[in-house]
Design a protein around this motif. Structure first.
Motif, PDB file in Angstrom:
ATOM      1  N   MET A  29      -7.482  -1.839   1.881  1.00 15.26           N
ATOM      2  CA  MET A  29      -7.971  -0.540   1.430  1.00 15.26           C
ATOM      3  C   MET A  29      -8.239  -0.557  -0.073  1.00 15.26           C
ATOM      4  N   ILE A  30      -7.377  -1.233  -0.819  1.00 19.01           N
ATOM      5  CA  ILE A  30      -7.558  -1.310  -2.268  1.00 19.01           C
ATOM      6  C   ILE A  30      -8.873  -2.021  -2.616  1.00 19.01           C
ATOM      7  N   GLU A  31      -9.192  -3.076  -1.857  1.00 19.72           N
ATOM      8  CA  GLU A  31     -10.439  -3.794  -2.102  1.00 19.72           C
ATOM      9  C   GLU A  31     -11.641  -2.871  -1.940  1.00 19.72           C
ATOM     10  N   ARG A  32     -11.551  -1.952  -0.974  1.00 18.65           N
ATOM     11  CA  ARG A  32     -12.651  -1.021  -0.721  1.00 18.65           C
ATOM     12  C   ARG A  32     -12.494   0.279  -1.500  1.00 18.65           C
ATOM     13  N   ARG A  33     -11.311   0.455  -2.097  1.00 14.24           N
ATOM     14  CA  ARG A  33     -10.974   1.640  -2.884  1.00 14.24           C
ATOM     15  C   ARG A  33     -11.145   2.923  -2.093  1.00 14.24           C
ATOM     16  N   ARG A  35      -2.969   6.866  -5.330  1.00 16.03           N
ATOM     17  CA  ARG A  35      -4.053   7.796  -5.637  1.00 16.03           C
ATOM     18  C   ARG A  35      -5.153   7.143  -6.468  1.00 16.03           C
ATOM     19  N   SER A  36      -4.772   6.342  -7.457  1.00 15.71           N
ATOM     20  CA  SER A  36      -5.772   5.742  -8.348  1.00 15.71           C
ATOM     21  C   SER A  36      -6.635   4.705  -7.632  1.00 15.71           C
ATOM     22  N   PHE A  37      -6.226   4.279  -6.434  1.00 14.77           N
ATOM     23  CA  PHE A  37      -7.011   3.316  -5.656  1.00 14.77           C
ATOM     24  C   PHE A  37      -7.882   4.000  -4.602  1.00 14.77           C
ATOM     25  N   GLY A  38      -7.915   5.332  -4.626  1.00 16.26           N
ATOM     26  CA  GLY A  38      -8.738   6.063  -3.671  1.00 16.26           C
ATOM     27  C   GLY A  38      -8.105   6.194  -2.299  1.00 16.26           C
ATOM     28  N   ILE A  39      -6.793   5.986  -2.211  1.00 16.93           N
ATOM     29  CA  ILE A  39      -6.085   6.041  -0.927  1.00 16.93           C
ATOM     30  C   ILE A  39      -5.230   7.302  -0.874  1.00 16.93           C
ATOM     31  N   SER A  40      -5.407   8.104   0.158  1.00 22.98           N
ATOM     32  CA  SER A  40      -4.618   9.315   0.328  1.00 22.98           C
ATOM     33  C   SER A  40      -3.460   9.048   1.290  1.00 22.98           C
ATOM     34  N   VAL A  41      -2.386   9.792   1.113  1.00 22.53           N
ATOM     35  CA  VAL A  41      -1.207   9.661   1.976  1.00 22.53           C
ATOM     36  C   VAL A  41      -0.814  11.050   2.469  1.00 22.53           C
ATOM     37  N   ILE A  83      -9.009  -6.680  11.253  1.00 22.88           N
ATOM     38  CA  ILE A  83      -9.921  -6.857  10.123  1.00 22.88           C
ATOM     39  C   ILE A  83     -11.060  -7.806  10.496  1.00 22.88           C
ATOM     40  N   LYS A  84     -10.735  -8.861  11.244  1.00 20.92           N
ATOM     41  CA  LYS A  84     -11.756  -9.819  11.662  1.00 20.92           C
ATOM     42  C   LYS A  84     -12.741  -9.176  12.632  1.00 20.92           C
ATOM     43  N   ASP A  85     -12.227  -8.349  13.549  1.00 22.41           N
ATOM     44  CA  ASP A  85     -13.087  -7.719  14.549  1.00 22.41           C
ATOM     45  C   ASP A  85     -13.914  -6.572  13.982  1.00 22.41           C
ATOM     46  N   PHE A  86     -13.269  -5.725  13.172  1.00 23.23           N
ATOM     47  CA  PHE A  86     -13.908  -4.483  12.729  1.00 23.23           C
ATOM     48  C   PHE A  86     -14.306  -4.486  11.255  1.00 23.23           C
ATOM     49  N   GLY A  87     -13.775  -5.425  10.493  1.00 25.88           N
ATOM     50  CA  GLY A  87     -14.141  -5.504   9.086  1.00 25.88           C
ATOM     51  C   GLY A  87     -13.315  -4.643   8.158  1.00 25.88           C
ATOM     52  N   ARG A  88     -12.582  -3.679   8.704  1.00 25.20           N
ATOM     53  CA  ARG A  88     -11.816  -2.764   7.858  1.00 25.20           C
ATOM     54  C   ARG A  88     -10.867  -1.921   8.708  1.00 25.20           C
ATOM     55  N   ILE A  89      -9.965  -1.241   8.028  1.00 26.39           N
ATOM     56  CA  ILE A  89      -9.128  -0.196   8.622  1.00 26.39           C
ATOM     57  C   ILE A  89      -9.243   1.005   7.695  1.00 26.39           C
TER      58      ILE A  89
END
Length: 297
Positions: free
Chosen positions: A145-149, A190-196, A94-100
């Motif tokens: 991921m939730i923070e970015r939705r 699903r409601s957080f915009g995350i698919s599985v 997260i520190k290097d790339f800012g996100r996953i």
């Protein structure tokens, strides 16, 4: 400053390669279980070839030597059975790339043993790696991921979980559990915009057979099943036969599917996928008859 393992002829793994302000040009993909010769290794290369920034992980950096020199691939040591290792690695990424953007839970271990004689510490090891490991990663990554939705979680299960048979019950049970967790997570996130997505490989050529037979040889001192030794040994590499497909072929199909805007909840590819799908729907007495003939039980 966090360090990032790089790939070169003589890599200096202690020096920083990328500043925290770096903005990746493509999706950031975090993959576990990227040991040379395995499915994770092939997935890492395929994601990178499609413009993704890949963080390939395994318990040992040495086990990922084959990824050295691969563009857009960084390697990091990670033990999915260690919460501390997971926290440190996720924080570093997260520190290097800012996100996953995409988490691929691929790390897993195979075990062949009759259930009543399987050592309980082997039970714990398989579930700790195949079930608790993915959940540790998910709980560490999902808050970001939730923070970015938005985000994608890919859990690599097994087609054998559809119709568990003899000799690999611990492994099949662990993958069945992972499938069930994926089904629940798909609805809860699903409601957080995350698919599985659950990925269920068929017979894919990898290092699975070698590691499985090594593990089998360490515990194969059966009291009741000595007469079934040949059948048990055959089960250690049943997915590595002449009909198996190359890991890179599987990776191309898988990555193309999961990188879609709306990835499918289930993806399966490879030999035996169809027959296990059929076995799943057959009456149990027919399935049992099939296994008694094929698996010599």
């Amino acid at each position: 400053m966090a360090t990032r393992e790089t790939t070169s002829t003589s890599p200096d793994l202690s020096s920083p390669l990328m500043s925290p302000s770096h903005t990746p040009s493509g999706p950031v993909v975090f993959i576990t279980g990227c040991t040379d010769g395995g499915i994770g290794h092939a997935l890492a290369r395929e994601f990178a070839s499609r413009g993704c920034e890949v963080i390939a992980t395994s318990r040992s950096l040495q086990s990922m030597k084959g990824l050295e020199g691969e563009a857009r691939v960084s390697v990091k040591a990670l033990d999915v059975r260690s919460l501390e290792s997971i926290r440190e690695t996720v924080e570093s990424v997260i520190k290097d790339f800012g996100r996953i953007d995409v988490l691929v839970n691929n790390a897993g271990v195979h075990l062949v043993a009759p259930l009543i004689e399987a050592p309980m510490d082997s039970f714990h090891m398989v579930f700790d790696t195949n079930v608790y490991g993915p959940m540790r990663l998910i709980q560490a990554v999902v808050p970001h991921m939730i923070e970015r939705r938005e985000g994608k979680i890919i859990n690599v299960g097994s087609i054998t979980a559809l119709a568990p048979g003899p000799w690999a019950g611990v492994y099949s049970a662990s993958k069945s559990a992972l499938h069930a967790l994926s089904d629940t997570l798909r609805l809860e996130l699903r409601s957080f915009g995350i698919s599985v997505t659950t990925v269920a490989p068929g017979a894919i050529k990898s290092n699975l057979g070698n590691s499985s037979i090594e593990r089998y040889n360490k515990i194969a001192d059966w009291k009741y099943y000595k007469g079934f030794d040949s059948a048990l040994r055959a089960r250690t590499d049943i997915s590595q036969g002449p009909k198996s497909i190359a890991a890179d072929v599987f990776a191309k199909k898988t990555v193309a599917s999961v990188l879609k805007r709306n990835p499918p909840p289930w993806f399966s590819y490879g030999p035996f996928s169809t027959i296990f799908g059929i076995l799943y729907y057959l009456p149990l007495f027919i399935r049992d008859h099939f296994y008694r003939r094929v698996m010599k039980c």
